[in-house]
Scaffold this motif. Structure first.
Motif, PDB file in Angstrom:
ATOM      1  N   LEU A  25       0.805  -1.216   0.000  1.00 13.66           N
ATOM      2  CA  LEU A  25       0.000   0.000   0.000  1.00 13.66           C
ATOM      3  C   LEU A  25       0.847   1.279   0.000  1.00 13.66           C
ATOM      4  N   TYR A  26       2.117   1.171   0.344  1.00 10.47           N
ATOM      5  CA  TYR A  26       2.986   2.343   0.279  1.00 10.47           C
ATOM      6  C   TYR A  26       3.310   2.722  -1.161  1.00 10.47           C
ATOM      7  N   PHE A  27       3.050   1.825  -2.073  1.00 13.13           N
ATOM      8  CA  PHE A  27       3.287   2.075  -3.496  1.00 13.13           C
ATOM      9  C   PHE A  27       1.990   1.793  -4.252  1.00 13.13           C
ATOM     10  N   PRO A  28       0.951   2.613  -4.005  1.00 10.48           N
ATOM     11  CA  PRO A  28      -0.371   2.287  -4.543  1.00 10.48           C
ATOM     12  C   PRO A  28      -0.453   2.374  -6.066  1.00 10.48           C
ATOM     13  N   SER A  29      -0.678   1.238  -6.648  1.00 15.33           N
ATOM     14  CA  SER A  29      -0.963   1.119  -8.073  1.00 15.33           C
ATOM     15  C   SER A  29      -2.050   0.061  -8.177  1.00 15.33           C
ATOM     16  N   LYS A  30      -2.577  -0.112  -9.369  1.00 15.91           N
ATOM     17  CA  LYS A  30      -3.623  -1.137  -9.520  1.00 15.91           C
ATOM     18  C   LYS A  30      -3.106  -2.512  -9.097  1.00 15.91           C
ATOM     19  N   ILE A  31      -1.923  -2.852  -9.534  1.00 15.84           N
ATOM     20  CA  ILE A  31      -1.367  -4.181  -9.231  1.00 15.84           C
ATOM     21  C   ILE A  31      -1.043  -4.297  -7.739  1.00 15.84           C
ATOM     22  N   ALA A  32      -0.460  -3.252  -7.162  1.00 11.20           N
ATOM     23  CA  ALA A  32      -0.125  -3.293  -5.730  1.00 11.20           C
ATOM     24  C   ALA A  32      -1.395  -3.415  -4.886  1.00 11.20           C
ATOM     25  N   CYS A  33      -2.425  -2.667  -5.256  1.00 15.75           N
ATOM     26  CA  CYS A  33      -3.682  -2.724  -4.489  1.00 15.75           C
ATOM     27  C   CYS A  33      -4.373  -4.073  -4.654  1.00 15.75           C
ATOM     28  N   LEU A  34      -4.367  -4.615  -5.867  1.00 13.96           N
ATOM     29  CA  LEU A  34      -4.927  -5.952  -6.088  1.00 13.96           C
ATOM     30  C   LEU A  34      -4.153  -6.980  -5.275  1.00 13.96           C
ATOM     31  N   SER A  35      -2.835  -6.878  -5.278  1.00 14.34           N
ATOM     32  CA  SER A  35      -1.992  -7.810  -4.509  1.00 14.34           C
ATOM     33  C   SER A  35      -2.262  -7.679  -3.011  1.00 14.34           C
ATOM     34  N   ALA A  36      -2.382  -6.436  -2.528  1.00 15.02           N
ATOM     35  CA  ALA A  36      -2.675  -6.215  -1.106  1.00 15.02           C
ATOM     36  C   ALA A  36      -4.013  -6.832  -0.736  1.00 15.02           C
ATOM     37  N   MET A  37      -5.012  -6.669  -1.617  1.00 15.37           N
ATOM     38  CA  MET A  37      -6.324  -7.247  -1.339  1.00 15.37           C
ATOM     39  C   MET A  37      -6.254  -8.778  -1.308  1.00 15.37           C
ATOM     40  N   LEU A  38      -5.533  -9.371  -2.247  1.00 12.42           N
ATOM     41  CA  LEU A  38      -5.424 -10.833  -2.279  1.00 12.42           C
ATOM     42  C   LEU A  38      -4.713 -11.366  -1.036  1.00 12.42           C
ATOM     43  N   VAL A  39      -3.644 -10.707  -0.612  1.00 11.62           N
ATOM     44  CA  VAL A  39      -2.953 -11.111   0.625  1.00 11.62           C
ATOM     45  C   VAL A  39      -3.904 -10.956   1.814  1.00 11.62           C
ATOM     46  N   PHE A  40      -4.672  -9.867   1.829  1.00  9.95           N
ATOM     47  CA  PHE A  40      -5.642  -9.631   2.903  1.00  9.95           C
ATOM     48  C   PHE A  40      -6.703 -10.740   2.936  1.00  9.95           C
ATOM     49  N   ILE A  41      -7.197 -11.139   1.776  1.00 10.07           N
ATOM     50  CA  ILE A  41      -8.204 -12.212   1.721  1.00 10.07           C
ATOM     51  C   ILE A  41      -7.628 -13.510   2.253  1.00 10.07           C
ATOM     52  N   VAL A  42      -6.436 -13.869   1.801  1.00 11.64           N
ATOM     53  CA  VAL A  42      -5.802 -15.114   2.272  1.00 11.64           C
ATOM     54  C   VAL A  42      -5.580 -15.046   3.783  1.00 11.64           C
ATOM     55  N   ALA A  43      -5.092 -13.905   4.263  1.00 13.76           N
ATOM     56  CA  ALA A  43      -4.858 -13.738   5.702  1.00 13.76           C
ATOM     57  C   ALA A  43      -6.179 -13.844   6.470  1.00 13.76           C
ATOM     58  N   SER A  44      -7.229 -13.237   5.934  1.00 12.56           N
ATOM     59  CA  SER A  44      -8.535 -13.303   6.594  1.00 12.56           C
ATOM     60  C   SER A  44      -9.070 -14.732   6.643  1.00 12.56           C
ATOM     61  N   LEU A  45      -8.824 -15.488   5.592  1.00 16.05           N
ATOM     62  CA  LEU A  45      -9.281 -16.882   5.569  1.00 16.05           C
ATOM     63  C   LEU A  45      -8.567 -17.741   6.609  1.00 16.05           C
ATOM     64  N   THR A  46      -7.328 -17.367   6.962  1.00 14.69           N
ATOM     65  CA  THR A  46      -6.635 -18.152   7.992  1.00 14.69           C
ATOM     66  C   THR A  46      -7.387 -18.089   9.314  1.00 14.69           C
ATOM     67  N   ASP A  47      -8.162 -17.016   9.538  1.00 18.16           N
ATOM     68  CA  ASP A  47      -8.951 -16.908  10.767  1.00 18.16           C
ATOM     69  C   ASP A  47     -10.008 -18.005  10.815  1.00 18.16           C
ATOM     70  N   LEU A  48     -10.624 -18.282   9.691  1.00 18.04           N
ATOM     71  CA  LEU A  48     -11.623 -19.348   9.621  1.00 18.04           C
ATOM     72  C   LEU A  48     -10.969 -20.709   9.835  1.00 18.04           C
ATOM     73  N   PHE A  49      -9.872 -20.933   9.134  1.00 13.89           N
ATOM     74  CA  PHE A  49      -9.245 -22.251   9.167  1.00 13.89           C
ATOM     75  C   PHE A  49      -8.511 -22.552  10.469  1.00 13.89           C
ATOM     76  N   ASP A  50      -7.870 -21.544  11.080  1.00 11.45           N
ATOM     77  CA  ASP A  50      -7.154 -21.846  12.324  1.00 11.45           C
ATOM     78  C   ASP A  50      -8.129 -22.293  13.408  1.00 11.45           C
ATOM     79  N   GLY A  51      -9.300 -21.667  13.460  1.00 21.17           N
ATOM     80  CA  GLY A  51     -10.297 -22.062  14.457  1.00 21.17           C
ATOM     81  C   GLY A  51     -10.860 -23.446  14.198  1.00 21.17           C
ATOM     82  N   LEU A  52     -11.173 -23.724  12.932  1.00 14.39           N
ATOM     83  CA  LEU A  52     -11.700 -25.051  12.585  1.00 14.39           C
ATOM     84  C   LEU A  52     -10.682 -26.142  12.904  1.00 14.39           C
ATOM     85  N   ILE A  53      -9.444 -25.913  12.493  1.00 12.77           N
ATOM     86  CA  ILE A  53      -8.390 -26.903  12.733  1.00 12.77           C
ATOM     87  C   ILE A  53      -8.174 -27.098  14.234  1.00 12.77           C
TER      88      ILE A  53
END
Length: 187
Positions: A25-53
């Motif tokens: 996000l310190y270098f905001p471009s379309k690709i950087a923002c898309l990448s940040a969102m994808l990392v955020f989604i994956v990180a958010s999903l770990t919350d679901l999976f860590d609890g289930l596991i």
């Protein structure tokens, strides 16, 4: 020494995703923002999976009980602060959200000291889901194929804000009710 099981490793991965998102996000471009969102989604999903596991495989630990909500707050709080830094989200919204999170964390610590448990309720869980739904389009920020994601992200952010205040009030009420019960029982 703390031995990390799979559930705790997933929780730690959520925290380790934060610097990656921040740098992108310190270098905001379309690709950087898309990448940040994808990392955020994956990180958010770990919350679901860590609890289930943790529950299904009997890996629930005190360390995990402490780290899991902390990881959520670090992830969401960091993204919100970066969005304020970039001028994409109003600071007052983030102040309310972070104040609620800090208050609930403090109440949980006091409750634990009193032998009470203030577990996450459906409103707090819904608040978290709506926050994630809000942050994804806000992270995208730029127009994509003629679609501006900021409007929908802002819409969900204000819904999350209402749920944040409501669920925070609900935690305060539950704490007060349990505290009164304990006071009356001891008196």
């Amino acid at each position: 020494m703390i031995k990390l099981n799979l559930a705790n490793k997933l929780t730690l991965a959520r925290i380790l995703a934060v610097p990656v998102i921040v740098v992108l996000l310190y270098f905001p471009s379309k690709i950087a923002c898309l990448s940040a969102m994808l990392v955020f989604i994956v990180a958010s999903l770990t919350d679901l999976f860590d609890g289930l596991i943790a529950r299904r495989m009997g890996m629930v630990t005190n360390f995990g009980k402490f780290l899991d909500p902390l990881a959520d707050k670090i992830l969401v709080g960091s993204v919100l602060i970066m969005l304020v830094e970039m001028g994409w989200v109003p600071a007052w919204v983030v102040i309310i959200i972070i104040a609620r999170e800090t208050t609930v964390t403090g109440l949980r610590a006091i409750a634990a000291d009193m032998g009470m448990v203030l577990a996450a309720d459906k409103y707090g869980k819904l608040k978290t889901v709506i926050q994630i739904l809000a942050l994804c389009p806000l992270l995208l920020h730029f127009e994509w194929f003629g679609f501006d994601p900021v409007g929908i992200g802002t819409f969900f952010l204000y819904i999350a804000l209402v749920l944040t205040v409501f669920s925070g009030g609900n935690y305060l009420y539950k704490f007060y009710k349990n505290w009164l019960y304990e006071e009356n029982r001891e008196g």
